[in-house]
Design an enzyme around this catalytic site. Sequence first.
Site, PDB file in Angstrom:
ATOM      1  CG  HIS A  19      12.796  -6.025  -5.249  1.00  0.00           C
ATOM      2  ND1 HIS A  19      13.683  -6.052  -6.294  1.00  0.00           N
ATOM      3  CD2 HIS A  19      12.237  -7.262  -5.206  1.00  0.00           C
ATOM      4  CE1 HIS A  19      13.655  -7.236  -6.883  1.00  0.00           C
ATOM      5  NE2 HIS A  19      12.786  -8.004  -6.237  1.00  0.00           N
ATOM      6  CB  THR A  20      13.715  -2.282   0.851  1.00  0.00           C
ATOM      7  OG1 THR A  20      14.179  -3.526   1.393  1.00  0.00           O
ATOM      8  CG2 THR A  20      12.203  -2.246   0.892  1.00  0.00           C
ATOM      9  CG  ASP A  21      18.898  -4.683  -1.432  1.00  0.00           C
ATOM     10  OD1 ASP A  21      18.152  -4.413  -2.404  1.00  0.00           O
ATOM     11  OD2 ASP A  21      19.661  -5.676  -1.425  1.00  0.00           O
ATOM     12  N   GLY A 108      16.581 -18.193  -4.497  1.00  0.00           N
ATOM     13  CA  GLY A 108      16.327 -16.983  -3.708  1.00  0.00           C
ATOM     14  C   GLY A 108      17.037 -17.027  -2.364  1.00  0.00           C
ATOM     15  CB  SER A 110      21.893 -15.177  -1.438  1.00  0.00           C
ATOM     16  OG  SER A 110      21.051 -14.119  -1.648  1.00  0.00           O
ATOM     17  CB  SER A 112      25.255 -15.433  -6.789  1.00  0.00           C
ATOM     18  OG  SER A 112      24.110 -14.746  -6.361  1.00  0.00           O
ATOM     19  CD  GLU A 144      25.238 -10.856  -7.729  1.00  0.00           C
ATOM     20  OE1 GLU A 144      24.089 -11.247  -7.862  1.00  0.00           O
ATOM     21  OE2 GLU A 144      25.989 -11.264  -6.838  1.00  0.00           O
ATOM     22  CG  ASP A 156      21.250 -11.152  -1.694  1.00  0.00           C
ATOM     23  OD1 ASP A 156      20.345 -10.815  -0.913  1.00  0.00           O
ATOM     24  OD2 ASP A 156      21.068 -11.383  -2.903  1.00  0.00           O
ATOM     25  CE1 TYR A 206      17.250  -7.439  -7.422  1.00  0.00           C
ATOM     26  CE2 TYR A 206      18.828  -5.972  -8.491  1.00  0.00           C
ATOM     27  CZ  TYR A 206      18.268  -6.509  -7.349  1.00  0.00           C
ATOM     28  OH  TYR A 206      18.708  -6.076  -6.113  1.00  0.00           O
TER      29      TYR A 206
HETATM   30  C1  GLA Z   1      18.317 -10.095  -4.831  1.00  0.00           C
HETATM   31  C2  GLA Z   1      19.395  -9.034  -4.698  1.00  0.00           C
HETATM   32  C3  GLA Z   1      19.280  -8.269  -3.373  1.00  0.00           C
HETATM   33  C4  GLA Z   1      17.868  -7.769  -3.166  1.00  0.00           C
HETATM   34  C5  GLA Z   1      16.844  -8.881  -3.427  1.00  0.00           C
HETATM   35  C6  GLA Z   1      15.435  -8.376  -3.391  1.00  0.00           C
HETATM   36  O1  GLA Z   1      18.506 -11.106  -3.875  1.00  0.00           O
HETATM   37  O2  GLA Z   1      20.689  -9.604  -4.774  1.00  0.00           O
HETATM   38  O3  GLA Z   1      20.201  -7.212  -3.341  1.00  0.00           O
HETATM   39  O4  GLA Z   1      17.595  -6.646  -3.945  1.00  0.00           O
HETATM   40  O5  GLA Z   1      17.041  -9.516  -4.661  1.00  0.00           O
HETATM   41  O6  GLA Z   1      15.118  -7.912  -2.138  1.00  0.00           O
END
Ligand code: GLA
Length: 369
Positions: A19-21, A108, A110, A112, A144, A156, A206
């Site tokens: 959750h830093t991106d 988790g 990714s 998608s 997205e 991701d 989110y």
């Molecule tokens: C999901 C989002 C990413 C990122 C993570 C948390 O995977 O797609 O962009 O924010 O959550 O780090």
Amino acid sequence: MAAAIKTQSPGRINIIGEHTDYNDGFVLPAAIDKATVVHLKKNGTSSECSMIALNIGEVVYFDLNNFKPLESGWQNYMMGVVHELQKIGAKLTGFDCEFGGNVPIGSGMSSSASLECSFAFALNELFELGFDKWQLIKAAQMAEHNFVGIKCGIMDQFASMMGKKDHVMLLDCRSLAFEYFPFDLGDYQLLLLNTNVSHSLADSAYNNRRAECEAGVKILQKEYPNIKSLRDVTLDQLTAHKSSMPLTTFKRCYHVVAENQRVLDATEAMKNKDHQLLGELVYQSHFSLQNNYEVSCTELDFLVQLTLDKDYILGSRMMGGGFGGCTISIIKKEMVGIFKQHAVKAYKTRFDKDLTPYTVSIEDGAKVI
Ligand code: GLA
């Protein structure tokens, strides 16, 4: 000009930096040996398209000149990519597309982004669109946002597209500068444990978290006008203004600011082969995601808890957006088998659900196969 193409783009792990991106911060992901394969061919029409999801045997038809997001479903990832590429000038004609893969959905890892990137990569190659990888990454991310409705960051799609075998990547999500680091944990390795739960809160929470971070920035800007995002905030600045914001906002901001520093510290630890410190930072990340950012869940917390008294595990945390999916742990190689057995049994006893362990390897990003 080729009439058909096959591409693959992987899922990802993230060592640390959750959750830093979308806060302009740092992340430390890597692409893995699980991918989505897209088989794309032109069908000779000007705008008729078909897409087949092989894993579930579902077909969808749409017209390039007339489509919009559906209520939900995998189609949105793909139509979203088409839409975003068209927006930046892609000239497409009718195509038939089949895809399938082995990135577990809702884990988790990714799945998608891996679908979006594989598809964007395939369209770019087949129609000779001439976009560079960053344009494809951003198109996939925007798909997205605009078609799926999740205001995700860039981690991701970046990891899926840019991954490099046996390397993790430190990405600065503000400048988009990144660096590859060889990933070698010595006597240790990574182990993922998939809870096989994906709580329905995930999507709305989110976007909520993202909004809470932005609200925190707004408040802090009153004191520090030069701040553009939480990336620019120090822990001292934040704590000095704790009383100017709701406690929840403070906790969200605290997580992000501290997590950014953890990513940098973890990168140093990795470079110095200080696996012990890396593990400690990974644990800190989890407890902050659990208590400050509040995106964990009982199943994930249980699995992390299970590792705490095991001296052969250096660190463990939830990975990805949260509310389900996997934990990622740093574990002594020789103990993987024993711990897997133990965790599967304990999880079954506690939740009456199956746990799926994965040992992943780090692989290259999107490519033609
Ligand atoms: C999901 C989002 C990413 C990122 C993570 C948390 O995977 O797609 O962009 O924010 O959550 O780090």
